[in-house]
Design a protein around this motif. Structure first.
Motif, PDB file in Angstrom:
ATOM      1  N   MET A   1       0.948  -1.116   0.446  1.00  0.00           N
ATOM      2  CA  MET A   1      -0.275  -0.235   0.059  1.00  0.00           C
ATOM      3  C   MET A   1       0.876   1.357   0.156  1.00  0.00           C
ATOM      4  SD  MET A   1      -3.038  -0.814   0.601  1.00  0.00           S
ATOM      5  CE  MET A   1      -3.944   0.979   1.442  1.00  0.00           C
ATOM      6  N   LYS A   2      -0.009   2.442  -0.389  1.00  0.00           N
ATOM      7  CA  LYS A   2       0.887   3.503   0.254  1.00  0.00           C
ATOM      8  C   LYS A   2       0.397   4.513   0.802  1.00  0.00           C
ATOM      9  CE  LYS A   2       1.258   4.049  -5.641  1.00  0.00           C
ATOM     10  NZ  LYS A   2       1.428   5.114  -6.495  1.00  0.00           N
ATOM     11  N   PHE A   3       1.869   4.788   1.505  1.00  0.00           N
ATOM     12  CA  PHE A   3       1.354   5.429   2.673  1.00  0.00           C
ATOM     13  C   PHE A   3       1.468   6.965   3.234  1.00  0.00           C
ATOM     14  CE2 PHE A   3      -0.687   2.462   6.406  1.00  0.00           C
ATOM     15  CZ  PHE A   3      -0.495   1.597   5.605  1.00  0.00           C
ATOM     16  N   ALA A   4       0.969   7.734   3.511  1.00  0.00           N
ATOM     17  CA  ALA A   4       1.356   9.202   3.830  1.00  0.00           C
ATOM     18  C   ALA A   4       1.717   9.290   5.388  1.00  0.00           C
ATOM     19  CB  ALA A   4       0.889  10.231   3.270  1.00  0.00           C
ATOM     20  N   VAL A   5       2.402   9.315   5.621  1.00  0.00           N
ATOM     21  CA  VAL A   5       2.981   9.784   7.044  1.00  0.00           C
ATOM     22  C   VAL A   5       3.258  11.163   7.380  1.00  0.00           C
ATOM     23  CG1 VAL A   5       4.243   9.219   9.231  1.00  0.00           C
ATOM     24  CG2 VAL A   5       3.894   7.355   7.772  1.00  0.00           C
ATOM     25  N   MET A   6       2.239  11.836   8.644  1.00  0.00           N
ATOM     26  CA  MET A   6       2.443  13.280   8.607  1.00  0.00           C
ATOM     27  C   MET A   6       3.421  13.566   9.413  1.00  0.00           C
ATOM     28  SD  MET A   6       0.714  13.493   5.985  1.00  0.00           S
ATOM     29  CE  MET A   6      -0.372  15.157   5.057  1.00  0.00           C
ATOM     30  N   GLY A   7       4.214  14.106   9.800  1.00  0.00           N
ATOM     31  CA  GLY A   7       5.209  14.238  10.689  1.00  0.00           C
ATOM     32  C   GLY A   7       6.400  13.790  10.906  1.00  0.00           C
TER      33      GLY A   7
END
Lengths: 217, 217
Positions: free
Chosen positions: A1-7
């Motif tokens: 999967m493609k994840f965005a991790v904000m921070g």
């Protein structure tokens, strides 16, 4: 999967690193596309890791993880952009801690509201699930750091979204029986208001590698 | 020992009953010396049990247990009278729950303050110890209702007073290793702010016979 991790803090880098280890592609979002810490993390992590602005990352991710400081979260999500969050699973692992009055921090949102609810209210098209905010970053992604059984909590309005999060946590090593679905996103109040007790228990145990287990007959 | 138990609800009667079982003399305090529920409790309990006004009970007790509704506590203690509390161990097992906005209740004191701290500030000559507020009344006095190890928390400024409470809890059946001293009375914030999570866990477990265990390596 493609994840965005904000921070880009300890929670963000720990979570992003675990996701890469599990074979996911991760874009780490920060205020600046050339954030030195994020660039260093990506360089050290390899081709599954990318960096960008909050909008870049959120646009890339099929799943968005909020690992920002809770006090900055709504501003960060605004920077990410509504269209980049719409319809997506938005996993909120942050706490609305306010260190401005010293230590221990207070909560900036609480009692009849929570950060999880604020996020869901601001982005009604996102499928917000609160989880993992009740423990340190290492324990989030490696529950075996704490001996025996202990619990992760899951709160969210969408049962299917909660199930996706349960499956993700299972991939981190959480036994499914140790994952407690508290209910809708209003139950995030309980998980967030536990933080003052967590902070005191951190002082008592002397280690970030602790957690609570709910025991009943 | 002579105990005053302030409050005639389920927490007060459960605590008072246990204390009598252990051989203590107990005066149950209420607004009226002829409170029907308190009189019925005393009649059913025997000669070790007495009833009276809050002032009567506090004057009788060497140790005072606050088992009132947290929203009424400061008013109750004012009725008990400063002289009747001075120098005494005052065990606060209440929670500042506010049901006026519906269910689940919110907290009327929290974040940078707690009920335990308010009591200590109002009665600086009393030795206030917060404990047992993180579980249901039956579990307070019969920890074996919950299987395995689980924890009681103790908060108070006076280490000797905390030790007295640890010994009292041990007499209820709490293994000493399961009693966690969180620190001074400001740590009551953590124990009280756990209540919103407790309320949700009550919904998940479906039983009041549950508690949390802190696990660490």
């Amino acid at each position: 999967m493609k994840f965005a991790v904000m921070g880009t803090g300890i929670v963000g880098t720990t979570m992003a690193g675990k996701l890469v280890t599990l074979g996911h592609q991760v874009a780490m979002g920060s205020r600046r596309a050339d954030h030195p810490g994020a660039l260093a993390w990506a360089a050290a992590t390899g081709e599954q890791a990318g960096v960008g602005t909050f909008a870049d990352a959120a646009g890339f991710g099929e799943i968005v993880v909020n690992a920002t400081n809770g006090g900055a979260t709504l501003e960060v999500l605004a920077a990410a952009g509504r269209a980049n969050l719409s319809g997506k699973l938005l996993i909120d692992i942050a706490n609305p801690l306010d260190f401005s009055k010293g230590f221990p921090p207070t909560l900036s949102i609480l009692n009849s509201d929570s950060l999880g609810e604020r996020i869901q209210a601001a982005y009604p098209d996102a499928r917000v699930v609160k989880t993992l905010n009740t423990m340190s970053a290492p324990v989030m992604v490696q529950p075996s750091l704490v001996p025996g059984h202990h619990n992760a909590f899951v709160s969210g309005n969408d049962p299917a979204a909660r199930t996706e999060v349960v499956n993700l946590l299972a991939s981190f090593g959480w036994p499914e029986d140790d994952i407690i679905q508290l209910g809708d996103i209003t139950t995030a109040r309980g998980a967030e208001m536990y933080l003052p007790l967590w902070l005191r228990l951190f002082g008592v145990t002397g280690t970030p590698h602790f957690n609570i287990k709910v025991a009943w007959g």
